[in-house]
Design an enzyme around this catalytic site. Structure first.
Site, PDB file in Angstrom:
ATOM      1  N   TYR A  53       0.704  -1.196   0.011  1.00  0.00           N
ATOM      2  CA  TYR A  53       0.001  -0.072  -0.048  1.00  0.00           C
ATOM      3  C   TYR A  53       0.870   1.184   0.005  1.00  0.00           C
ATOM      4  O   TYR A  53       1.808   1.498   0.729  1.00  0.00           O
ATOM      5  CB  TYR A  53      -0.821   0.253   1.128  1.00  0.00           C
ATOM      6  CG  TYR A  53      -1.812   1.399   1.271  1.00  0.00           C
ATOM      7  CD1 TYR A  53      -2.581   1.568   0.563  1.00  0.00           C
ATOM      8  CD2 TYR A  53      -1.306   2.369   2.220  1.00  0.00           C
ATOM      9  CE1 TYR A  53      -3.520   2.867   0.489  1.00  0.00           C
ATOM     10  CE2 TYR A  53      -1.849   3.309   2.412  1.00  0.00           C
ATOM     11  CZ  TYR A  53      -2.986   3.976   1.548  1.00  0.00           C
ATOM     12  OH  TYR A  53      -3.883   4.856   1.608  1.00  0.00           O
ATOM     13  N   HIS A  83      -3.757  16.243  -2.761  1.00  0.00           N
ATOM     14  CA  HIS A  83      -4.126  16.464  -1.304  1.00  0.00           C
ATOM     15  C   HIS A  83      -3.985  18.009  -0.918  1.00  0.00           C
ATOM     16  O   HIS A  83      -4.503  18.308   0.415  1.00  0.00           O
ATOM     17  CB  HIS A  83      -3.351  15.620  -0.504  1.00  0.00           C
ATOM     18  CG  HIS A  83      -3.937  14.120  -0.401  1.00  0.00           C
ATOM     19  ND1 HIS A  83      -3.857  13.387  -1.730  1.00  0.00           N
ATOM     20  CD2 HIS A  83      -4.056  13.047   0.335  1.00  0.00           C
ATOM     21  CE1 HIS A  83      -4.510  12.051  -1.515  1.00  0.00           C
ATOM     22  NE2 HIS A  83      -4.631  12.094  -0.257  1.00  0.00           N
ATOM     23  N   ASN A 195       0.837  11.386   6.033  1.00  0.00           N
ATOM     24  CA  ASN A 195       0.215  10.481   6.904  1.00  0.00           C
ATOM     25  C   ASN A 195       0.605  10.970   8.188  1.00  0.00           C
ATOM     26  O   ASN A 195       1.845  11.177   8.418  1.00  0.00           O
ATOM     27  CB  ASN A 195       0.527   9.039   6.751  1.00  0.00           C
ATOM     28  CG  ASN A 195      -0.629   8.368   6.180  1.00  0.00           C
ATOM     29  OD1 ASN A 195      -0.683   6.897   6.109  1.00  0.00           O
ATOM     30  ND2 ASN A 195      -1.691   8.918   5.974  1.00  0.00           N
ATOM     31  N   TYR A 280     -17.449  29.978  47.085  1.00  0.00           N
ATOM     32  CA  TYR A 280     -16.697  28.941  46.340  1.00  0.00           C
ATOM     33  C   TYR A 280     -15.405  29.274  45.518  1.00  0.00           C
ATOM     34  O   TYR A 280     -14.507  28.711  45.554  1.00  0.00           O
ATOM     35  CB  TYR A 280     -17.415  28.044  45.628  1.00  0.00           C
ATOM     36  CG  TYR A 280     -18.525  27.368  46.374  1.00  0.00           C
ATOM     37  CD1 TYR A 280     -18.678  27.106  47.790  1.00  0.00           C
ATOM     38  CD2 TYR A 280     -19.356  26.188  45.607  1.00  0.00           C
ATOM     39  CE1 TYR A 280     -19.362  26.534  48.359  1.00  0.00           C
ATOM     40  CE2 TYR A 280     -20.206  25.271  46.406  1.00  0.00           C
ATOM     41  CZ  TYR A 280     -20.410  25.548  47.907  1.00  0.00           C
ATOM     42  OH  TYR A 280     -21.060  24.837  48.679  1.00  0.00           O
ATOM     43  N   ARG A 283     -13.067  30.035  48.326  1.00  0.00           N
ATOM     44  CA  ARG A 283     -12.781  28.782  49.214  1.00  0.00           C
ATOM     45  C   ARG A 283     -12.587  27.426  48.250  1.00  0.00           C
ATOM     46  O   ARG A 283     -11.611  26.599  49.000  1.00  0.00           O
ATOM     47  CB  ARG A 283     -14.011  28.658  50.150  1.00  0.00           C
ATOM     48  CG  ARG A 283     -13.842  27.515  51.027  1.00  0.00           C
ATOM     49  CD  ARG A 283     -14.999  27.423  51.985  1.00  0.00           C
ATOM     50  NE  ARG A 283     -16.368  28.010  51.575  1.00  0.00           N
ATOM     51  CZ  ARG A 283     -17.354  27.503  51.620  1.00  0.00           C
ATOM     52  NH1 ARG A 283     -17.348  26.235  52.021  1.00  0.00           N
ATOM     53  NH2 ARG A 283     -18.626  27.799  51.445  1.00  0.00           N
ATOM     54  N   PHE A 328      -2.212   6.701  12.186  1.00  0.00           N
ATOM     55  CA  PHE A 328      -2.608   7.841  11.921  1.00  0.00           C
ATOM     56  C   PHE A 328      -3.840   8.127  12.357  1.00  0.00           C
ATOM     57  O   PHE A 328      -4.321   9.880  12.305  1.00  0.00           O
ATOM     58  CB  PHE A 328      -2.650   8.102  10.327  1.00  0.00           C
ATOM     59  CG  PHE A 328      -3.501   6.821   9.727  1.00  0.00           C
ATOM     60  CD1 PHE A 328      -4.808   6.814   9.958  1.00  0.00           C
ATOM     61  CD2 PHE A 328      -2.960   5.808   9.034  1.00  0.00           C
ATOM     62  CE1 PHE A 328      -5.596   5.812   9.491  1.00  0.00           C
ATOM     63  CE2 PHE A 328      -3.775   4.687   8.491  1.00  0.00           C
ATOM     64  CZ  PHE A 328      -5.231   4.798   8.744  1.00  0.00           C
ATOM     65  N   GLU A 414     -12.546   5.206   5.103  1.00  0.00           N
ATOM     66  CA  GLU A 414     -12.109   6.235   6.237  1.00  0.00           C
ATOM     67  C   GLU A 414     -13.529   6.312   7.116  1.00  0.00           C
ATOM     68  O   GLU A 414     -13.967   7.725   6.954  1.00  0.00           O
ATOM     69  CB  GLU A 414     -11.372   7.246   5.854  1.00  0.00           C
ATOM     70  CG  GLU A 414     -10.115   6.832   5.332  1.00  0.00           C
ATOM     71  CD  GLU A 414      -9.569   7.885   4.456  1.00  0.00           C
ATOM     72  OE1 GLU A 414      -9.928   9.197   4.461  1.00  0.00           O
ATOM     73  OE2 GLU A 414      -8.557   7.706   3.630  1.00  0.00           O
TER      74      GLU A 414
END
Length: 509
Positions: A53, A83, A195, A280, A283, A328, A414
């Site tokens: 791959y 990409h 990646n 609060y 405290r 990834f 994905e």
């Protein structure tokens, strides 16, 4: 200044120095053998016939398509160009620098299969100040931060844009001005670059580093507010917190005791105060800030591991196998970012309540309305408190978890994603808001002390107030306040407000 990166063992403190101070970074020489060994193995695979791959196949849903040996180099270039689909404003240079440093650390693990020449180019880009222009949006935090990392990789092959010493240029021109030559990617190198979780992790780390400064400053301003409001230090007694046992709570209580030690204001009302308990926000501050400290330390452990991880795909294992996996997927980073967001929202929420207490004469134990020496004609810090409320509310809205979201991408290949990248990116505006809230509390606390009839606070807090007064004057009659708010926030961000009391403050990592 250049930091040495030891893959698998680089500390968060080293990465924090790089984030805050800039400069270059180089891999420890011991990483070279592993890088060369993995690169040689990928070269063998690329020359063979077995499908692997991303080396001689397509990507994602196209993984079943075989790529001819003659097209392996073109495959990597096409991967990067296709990409580069980021949108939005460019990430800040300090984030881009940290992304590149994290990618170097990942490649240095010797499992990615890139050549030493690629590592050398990244190091030389950092040293020369060549930083790719990376749009902030486009990653879903799975299969790697693909789009933003592609923009980083594009600059390395002379495409896209880059900053060179602060000037935005076409990447090829920026590289030329720096005396660098773009490289042609070999088998798997494009995939190794895009990646991985480095964008999500860099943004989360920036959030963590900024959160540490915010928390330390908020401990200081919490002590300022306690003294300005003539609050009790009895709830900070060590045994109370030892009986519960949480480390962060114990350390925060100790910090508040140290910060308030020696206060004339505190001593003035020890024996004649009709109040039984404080609200609060005073405290319970050790319980709240301590829980935030513990949470941030848990985050630091996660991000320290992730920063040193090999997160691309496939990976070259120690036995020479090249195996596809899922490192990834940024789920750990997504959870870490959500945890930081929760801590930021809570630190801001309790700080804002102390501001509200100080400006309200019904709660502030004798201070004038809105901390003005002459209220009525003057509004004092009335609207500064409103601004802190607006910022607190905005942070609460942004604290909604990003990690519980997912959407299928890449034709359902994905089908579960982490949303880590934008979950981490929202930490930058959140910390910006928080710096302003804490800065406003510093102004309110210091102003309240100035109205306590000449009584002095503790030596530690006197030093803090003196540092604040170098840039933000005491408030008399009303004036244009926006620059003061900005200056106070800047002191928080720079660590300058906490610096005079550094010895009394816990560290996150």
């Amino acid at each position: 200044m250049s930091e040495t990166l030891v893959p698998g063992a680089t500390s968060l403190r080293t990465l924090s120095k790089i984030y805050w101070s800039g400069g270059g970074a180089t891999l420890d020489a011991g990483a070279d053998a592993g890088i060369r060994r993995a690169a040689a193995r990928i070269a063998e695979v690329a020359a063979g016939t077995a499908p692997v791959y991303g080396v001689n196949t397509g990507f994602g849903k196209l993984a079943s398509i075989r790529i001819a040996a003659a097209d392996v180099t073109r495959l990597q270039r096409n991967l990067i160009l296709s990409h580069c689909c980021g949108v939005g404003e460019p990430l800040a240079p300090e984030i881009v620098r940290l992304i590149m440093v994290l990618k170097l650390m990942s490649l240095g693990r010797g499992a990615s299969g890139v050549r030493p020449e690629l590592v050398t180019l990244m190091q030389r880009m950092l040293a020369a100040g060549v930083l790719p222009v990376i749009p902030e949006k486009g990653s879903v935090g799975a299969s790697g931060d693909l789009a933003p990392l592609a923009h980083m990789a594009a600059a390395m092959i002379g495409e896209g844009e880059a900053l060179f010493q602060g000037t935005r240029l076409p990447a090829a021109k920026a590289m030329a001005r720096a005396g660098l030559t773009p490289m042609e990617l070999s088998a798997k190198e494009g995939l190794a670059l895009i990646n991985g979780t480095q964008v999500s992790t860099a943004l989360a780390l920036a959030g963590l580093f900024r959160a540490e400064r915010a928390l330390q400053a908020a401990l200081v301003t919490g002590a300022l507010s306690t003294d300005a409001a003539m609050g009790s230090t009895a709830p900070f007694a060590a045994e109370i917190h030892d009986l519960r046992g949480h480390r962060g709570q114990i350390e925060v209580a100790a910090s508040l005791r140290a910060l308030l030690d020696g206060s004339e204001i505190r001593a003035s009302h020890l024996d004649n105060d009709e109040r039984v308990q404080d609200p609060y926000c005073l405290r319970c501050y050790p319980q709240v800030a301590g829980a935030c400290l513990d949470l941030l330390r848990q985050v630091a452990r996660t991000l320290g591991i992730e920063a040193n991880a090999a997160t691309d795909n496939p990976l070259v294992l120690s036995n020479g196998d090249v195996v596809s996996g899922g490192n990834f997927h940024a789920e750990p980073v997504a959870f870490a970012a959500d945890q930081i967001a929760l801590a930021l929202a809570e630190i801001g929420a309790i700080s804002q309540r102390r501001i509200a207490l100080l400006v309200d004469p019904a709660l502030s134990h004798g201070l004038p309305a809105f901390l003005s020496p002459r209220p009525g004609l003057n509004s004092g810090l009335m609207i500064a408190e409103v601004t802190s409320a607006a910022l607190m509310s905005e942070n609460k809205q942004m604290a909604h978890p990003a990690s519980i979201d997912s959407t299928p991408t890449s034709a359902n290949q994905e089908d579960h994603v982490s949303m880590a990248c934008h979950g981490a990116r929202r930490l930058l505006p959140m910390t910006g808001n928080l710096f302003h809230i804490i800065g406003i509390e510093a102004m309110a606390g210091a102003q309240g002390m100035a109205l306590r009839g000449g009584l002095r606070t503790s030596p530690a807090l006197e030093r803090v107030v003196a540092r604040l007064r170098e840039d933000v004057a005491e408030l008399g009659d009303d004036r244009y306040l926006a620059p003061d708010l900005a200056m106070a926030a800047g002191l928080v961000e720079a660590g300058a407000l906490a610096a005079p009391a550094r010895d009394a403050l816990p560290e996150v990592f």
